[in-house]
Design a protein around this motif. Structure first.
Motif, PDB file in Angstrom:
ATOM      1  N   GLN A  41       0.814  -1.211   0.000  1.00  0.00           N
ATOM      2  CA  GLN A  41       0.000   0.000   0.000  1.00  0.00           C
ATOM      3  C   GLN A  41       0.849   1.262   0.000  1.00  0.00           C
ATOM      4  O   GLN A  41       0.511   2.254  -0.635  1.00  0.00           O
ATOM      5  CB  GLN A  41      -0.957   0.006   1.195  1.00  0.00           C
ATOM      6  CG  GLN A  41      -1.924  -1.161   1.215  1.00  0.00           C
ATOM      7  CD  GLN A  41      -2.605  -1.376  -0.122  1.00  0.00           C
ATOM      8  OE1 GLN A  41      -2.840  -0.422  -0.864  1.00  0.00           O
ATOM      9  NE2 GLN A  41      -2.895  -2.620  -0.452  1.00  0.00           N
ATOM     10  N   ARG A  44       1.995   1.809  -3.403  1.00  0.00           N
ATOM     11  CA  ARG A  44       0.874   2.323  -4.184  1.00  0.00           C
ATOM     12  C   ARG A  44       0.780   3.833  -4.031  1.00  0.00           C
ATOM     13  O   ARG A  44       0.546   4.565  -4.995  1.00  0.00           O
ATOM     14  CB  ARG A  44      -0.403   1.665  -3.659  1.00  0.00           C
ATOM     15  CG  ARG A  44      -1.616   1.809  -4.504  1.00  0.00           C
ATOM     16  CD  ARG A  44      -2.797   1.210  -3.756  1.00  0.00           C
ATOM     17  NE  ARG A  44      -3.924   2.116  -3.857  1.00  0.00           N
ATOM     18  CZ  ARG A  44      -4.834   2.030  -4.811  1.00  0.00           C
ATOM     19  NH1 ARG A  44      -4.772   1.092  -5.710  1.00  0.00           N
ATOM     20  NH2 ARG A  44      -5.827   2.893  -4.871  1.00  0.00           N
ATOM     21  N   GLU A 121      -9.803  10.345  -5.146  1.00  0.00           N
ATOM     22  CA  GLU A 121     -10.434   9.102  -4.700  1.00  0.00           C
ATOM     23  C   GLU A 121      -9.368   8.040  -4.453  1.00  0.00           C
ATOM     24  O   GLU A 121      -9.385   7.339  -3.442  1.00  0.00           O
ATOM     25  CB  GLU A 121     -11.456   8.650  -5.751  1.00  0.00           C
ATOM     26  CG  GLU A 121     -11.873   7.187  -5.704  1.00  0.00           C
ATOM     27  CD  GLU A 121     -12.610   6.815  -4.436  1.00  0.00           C
ATOM     28  OE1 GLU A 121     -13.258   7.685  -3.849  1.00  0.00           O
ATOM     29  OE2 GLU A 121     -12.508   5.643  -4.022  1.00  0.00           O
ATOM     30  N   GLU A 122      -8.404   7.960  -5.379  1.00  0.00           N
ATOM     31  CA  GLU A 122      -7.334   6.970  -5.219  1.00  0.00           C
ATOM     32  C   GLU A 122      -6.524   7.245  -3.959  1.00  0.00           C
ATOM     33  O   GLU A 122      -6.151   6.334  -3.221  1.00  0.00           O
ATOM     34  CB  GLU A 122      -6.405   6.998  -6.437  1.00  0.00           C
ATOM     35  CG  GLU A 122      -7.019   6.418  -7.686  1.00  0.00           C
ATOM     36  CD  GLU A 122      -7.604   5.043  -7.453  1.00  0.00           C
ATOM     37  OE1 GLU A 122      -6.866   4.162  -6.970  1.00  0.00           O
ATOM     38  OE2 GLU A 122      -8.802   4.855  -7.712  1.00  0.00           O
ATOM     39  N   THR A 124      -7.483   8.936  -1.227  1.00  0.00           N
ATOM     40  CA  THR A 124      -8.285   8.616  -0.042  1.00  0.00           C
ATOM     41  C   THR A 124      -8.258   7.112   0.200  1.00  0.00           C
ATOM     42  O   THR A 124      -8.059   6.648   1.320  1.00  0.00           O
ATOM     43  CB  THR A 124      -9.744   9.051  -0.252  1.00  0.00           C
ATOM     44  OG1 THR A 124      -9.754  10.397  -0.712  1.00  0.00           O
ATOM     45  CG2 THR A 124     -10.544   8.934   1.022  1.00  0.00           C
ATOM     46  N   SER A 125      -8.474   6.367  -0.889  1.00  0.00           N
ATOM     47  CA  SER A 125      -8.510   4.920  -0.761  1.00  0.00           C
ATOM     48  C   SER A 125      -7.167   4.393  -0.268  1.00  0.00           C
ATOM     49  O   SER A 125      -7.115   3.504   0.588  1.00  0.00           O
ATOM     50  CB  SER A 125      -8.871   4.304  -2.101  1.00  0.00           C
ATOM     51  OG  SER A 125      -8.848   2.911  -2.004  1.00  0.00           O
ATOM     52  N   THR A 126      -6.083   4.959  -0.806  1.00  0.00           N
ATOM     53  CA  THR A 126      -4.764   4.484  -0.394  1.00  0.00           C
ATOM     54  C   THR A 126      -4.514   4.757   1.084  1.00  0.00           C
ATOM     55  O   THR A 126      -4.008   3.898   1.807  1.00  0.00           O
ATOM     56  CB  THR A 126      -3.670   5.157  -1.233  1.00  0.00           C
ATOM     57  OG1 THR A 126      -4.014   5.029  -2.600  1.00  0.00           O
ATOM     58  CG2 THR A 126      -2.333   4.517  -0.995  1.00  0.00           C
ATOM     59  N   ASN A 128      -6.741   4.988   3.354  1.00  0.00           N
ATOM     60  CA  ASN A 128      -7.549   4.005   4.069  1.00  0.00           C
ATOM     61  C   ASN A 128      -6.864   2.651   4.104  1.00  0.00           C
ATOM     62  O   ASN A 128      -6.802   1.991   5.139  1.00  0.00           O
ATOM     63  CB  ASN A 128      -8.903   3.841   3.376  1.00  0.00           C
ATOM     64  CG  ASN A 128      -9.891   4.880   3.829  1.00  0.00           C
ATOM     65  OD1 ASN A 128      -9.698   5.497   4.875  1.00  0.00           O
ATOM     66  ND2 ASN A 128     -10.922   5.105   3.055  1.00  0.00           N
ATOM     67  N   ARG A 129      -6.354   2.244   2.940  1.00  0.00           N
ATOM     68  CA  ARG A 129      -5.717   0.929   2.862  1.00  0.00           C
ATOM     69  C   ARG A 129      -4.530   0.847   3.793  1.00  0.00           C
ATOM     70  O   ARG A 129      -4.313  -0.174   4.451  1.00  0.00           O
ATOM     71  CB  ARG A 129      -5.246   0.661   1.444  1.00  0.00           C
ATOM     72  CG  ARG A 129      -6.356   0.337   0.493  1.00  0.00           C
ATOM     73  CD  ARG A 129      -5.870   0.551  -0.908  1.00  0.00           C
ATOM     74  NE  ARG A 129      -6.987   0.671  -1.806  1.00  0.00           N
ATOM     75  CZ  ARG A 129      -7.132  -0.082  -2.886  1.00  0.00           C
ATOM     76  NH1 ARG A 129      -6.231  -0.963  -3.188  1.00  0.00           N
ATOM     77  NH2 ARG A 129      -8.183   0.081  -3.651  1.00  0.00           N
ATOM     78  N   GLY A 131      -4.102   2.513   6.519  1.00  0.00           N
ATOM     79  CA  GLY A 131      -4.642   2.411   7.870  1.00  0.00           C
ATOM     80  C   GLY A 131      -5.157   1.022   8.177  1.00  0.00           C
ATOM     81  O   GLY A 131      -4.857   0.436   9.226  1.00  0.00           O
ATOM     82  N   PHE A 132      -5.915   0.455   7.234  1.00  0.00           N
ATOM     83  CA  PHE A 132      -6.522  -0.853   7.476  1.00  0.00           C
ATOM     84  C   PHE A 132      -5.485  -1.966   7.498  1.00  0.00           C
ATOM     85  O   PHE A 132      -5.604  -2.913   8.267  1.00  0.00           O
ATOM     86  CB  PHE A 132      -7.585  -1.154   6.423  1.00  0.00           C
ATOM     87  CG  PHE A 132      -8.784  -0.270   6.523  1.00  0.00           C
ATOM     88  CD1 PHE A 132      -9.310   0.039   7.761  1.00  0.00           C
ATOM     89  CD2 PHE A 132      -9.382   0.263   5.398  1.00  0.00           C
ATOM     90  CE1 PHE A 132     -10.420   0.871   7.867  1.00  0.00           C
ATOM     91  CE2 PHE A 132     -10.484   1.090   5.497  1.00  0.00           C
ATOM     92  CZ  PHE A 132     -10.993   1.391   6.732  1.00  0.00           C
TER      93      PHE A 132
END
Lengths: 183, 487
Positions: A41, A44, A121-122, A124-126, A128-129, A131-132
């Protein structure tokens, strides 16, 4: 007769130790796997940044310092030699990205740009990823460490040299949050 | 987590076993009702049906369900980037090795369900209405809930159980229809022996009873099992996203805005039937008005689910222990929803994260909606909600007392008149009667002529033109001129 019993007991013990050992190996692999996931991630995110910088540049070319800061933080993070330094470099990169997003707020045209929207969006998603996957890593570490500490698996763990894995905590909590802007 | 999964598995097998017994018992009862010596044929047929159903469900149940609701597989990220991203995020958060398949259902009603054979080959299906209405955090909450079902091993058994309930319903319906049309012709053939005939009648009644009760029993079992899973999936969702508010607000949006078309409309179409079988699998039961609950509900009351999720912030975070204590705050100290071992594992505190930043498009839509609402209110539009959740605005010039809801087609009474009169001071619309006989007057507001009969006793009437209420003041007593001295 007695030898048979002794052999049977030893056999049971060996099988039992093998079972615990394999369980530990499995858990440790889960931990390693989870760590690799964080790495994926982070990469990424590194890959997204040049594209992002290019898009922002088109609209906000005179925000040179902010853009430069992001690029530098990125190259530092990519080149980090060990985990401790990478964690720090990633923190700096997060902060630089946060500053960039604050700058972007002043350019309505940029915010409406389709390319930028999909990049956002990418991003934000990254985030999140990252973090998760950190959360998932910590869950796995906890399961592994609990197993190592508790009886009887701790006996096996000690004799085969299993060590507790460190949790991945972000040390500087401020690095994670968006920077505060003062006027 | 593992303990919860194990207990889920045990319950699932028990459920399947009980359902198999119900199915076989039903087969035997039906067989015996047709012919007392043939009960074993019925059992055999039921067993074959069970085996076929079980095998079909085991091999391809997920695909049957997905095709049944008309879902379309999303193959690449380019089609719906946000949904794809959110599913990937939740795959990471749940620690599932491979991403579940994504399916899209073209349906304006927001809903979602998960199906699949195993954790590795799960599938998440969402409706296009869900994508249109949810913001990022809410979508994440919904997907996390579905991921919870996948990780908790709910999907395969819910698919299996759903198909088994379907087969029990099918069997009993075929039998009841057969009884209806044959009129018990078989019984008459054997009336040579009286005792046999009586036994036959008793057995037939027993068979009919069994055929009526078995589907009910099967559904009860199925639903009882599915309710508990919903709480567990909610708890998992909160843990995965670290943001219980996302799911809470999504549930609120789904339940508040949408209640299924009731009764015949839904059941007539093929889709209505499939959603009846699928009901327990959806995130919110598509056939149930929100708030209603009872032994037949497939889902716990949505209001309670939202309340628990919202209480988690006060209970210390997004981990299982927080969900458990929020659960106890809502239902009382003695209620439990998560097992001890899972709790011990899930005690590691997990902070609730900040909401995702609103995207530009969302902020713009919100602002636009606010402004138009404000303008409409100034223009004396009357706004009200249909039972299906659609907001309806009626322009002030519209005199119709009923309008059809644009989504569900239900006739809606327009509250225009009462609202307008409430705003209008009553004193402005008054008519002082001059005589107690026939008389006509013009509405002070719209000039529409109204006739008053001598028999009218009502203190106020409604103008047929503008529908405003007009107060009718009675005529002054007539005695006055009569009593005047007449020189």
């Amino acid at each position: 007769m007695e030898t048979i019993i002794v052999i049977a007991v030893i056999a049971v013990l060996v099988v039992w130790v093998i079972g615990i050992y394999n369980g530990l190996v499995k858990l440790r692999n889960h931990v390693k796997n989870a760590w690799a996931q964080i790495d994926v991630q982070l990469k990424r995110r590194h890959d997204l940044i040049p594209n992002l910088v290019e898009t922002v540049k088109g609209y906000a070319s005179h925000e040179k310092n902010t853009l430069q800061g992001v690029i530098e933080a990125r190259s530092k993070a990519v080149a980090a030699p060990d985990v401790a330094q990478q964690v720090q470099a990633e923190g700096e990169l997060s902060a630089a990205l946060g500053r960039l997003m604050v700058v972007v707020e002043q350019y309505p045209d940029l915010k409406a740009n389709q390319n930028f929207l999909s990049l956002q969006e990418e991003l934000t998603s990254t985030e999140n990823r990252i973090g998760f996957s950190r959360q998932n890593y910590n869950d796995n570490v906890m399961r592994f460490n609990t197993r190592i500490q508790s009886f009887p698996s701790n006996v096996v763990a000690n004799s085969f040299g299993f060590h507790e894995e460190p949790f991945f905590e972000v040390k500087d909590e401020a690095a994670r949050q968006a920077p505060e802007v003062k006027f | 987590m593992w303990e919860a999964i194990e207990s889920n598995k045990r319950r699932s097998w028990a459920l399947i076993a009980v359902m198999a017994i119900v199915l076989l018992g039903l087969g035997a009862a039906i067989g015996a009702a047709v012919d007392p010596d043939a009960w074993w044929i019925g059992t055999g047929c039921a067993a074959v049906l069970f085996a076929v159903m079980f095998a079909t469900a085991w091999i391809g149940g997920d695909k049957i369900l997905l095709r049944g609701v008309g879902a379309r597989r999303i193959h690449s990220k380019a089609e719906i980037p946000r949904l794809w991203n959110v599913v990937e995020e939740m795959t990471i958060a749940a620690g599932v090795p491979s991403m579940p398949e994504i399916w899209l259902i073209e349906d304006k009603r927001p809903n979602a369900f998960a199906t699949g054979k195993s954790v590795e080959t799960g599938a998440v299906a969402v409706t296009s209405g869900l994508l249109a209405r949810m913001n990022r955090d809410e979508l994440q909450g919904v997907v996390a809930h579905e991921m919870g079902h996948i990780v908790n091993r709910d999907i395969r058994f819910m698919t299996l159980a759903g198909i088994m309930v379907g087969s029990i319903v099918l069997l009993s319906e075929v039998f009841l229809r057969y009884m209806w049309f044959s009129g018990g012709g078989h019984a008459r053939r054997r009336t040579g022996k009286n005792v046999d005939g009586r036994l036959q009648a008793i057995l037939m009644i027993a068979g009919i009873l069994a055929a009526l009760l078995a589907p009910v029993l099967a559904r009860l079992l199925y639903f009882a099992c599915s309710r508990r899973r919903e709480y567990l999936a909610d708890a998992s969702a909160a843990r995965f996203t670290r943001y219980p508010e996302g799911l809470a607000s999504a549930l609120e949006k789904i339940s508040g805005r949408y209640v299924a078309k009731s009764g015949r409309h839904g059941a007539k179409s093929g889709r209505g039937d499939s959603s009846r079988v699928l009901a327990p699998m959806y995130i919110i039961n598509p056939l149930q008005a929100h708030g209603s609950t009872g032994p037949f509900s497939t889902h716990p009351p949505t209001q309670k689910r939202i309340e628990i999720l919202r209480n988690m912030a006060g209970a210390g975070g997004a981990h299982f222990a927080a969900y458990e204590s929020a659960f106890q705050r809502v239902f009382g100290k003695d209620e439990h929803c998560i097992g001890e071992v899972t709790l011990a594992e899930g005690r590691r505190p997990l902070e609730i994260r900040d909401p995702a930043p609103k995207s530009e498009a969302e902020t713009q839509t919100d602002r636009l909606r606010e402004v138009t609402d404000l303008l409409d209110r100034m223009g004396e539009f009357v706004a009200f909600h249909c039972a299906c959740g659609v907001g309806i605005k009626v322009p002030p010039g519209l005199h119709a007392s009923k309008v059809a809801c644009p989504r569900c087609g239900r006739e809606q009474g327009v509250p225009t008149a009462s609202v307008v009169t409430a705003e209008q001071p009553e004193a402005e619309l008054k008519y002082q009667r001059k005589t107690p006989g026939w008389e006509s007057f013009r509405c002070p507001h719209c000039d529409k002529t109204t006739h008053l009969s001598p028999a009218l006793e009502a203190p106020r009437i409604r103008c047929s033109g503008c529908r405003r209420t007009i107060e009718i003041l009675p005529a002054p007593p007539e005695e006055a001129p009569a009593e005047a001295p007449n020189p």
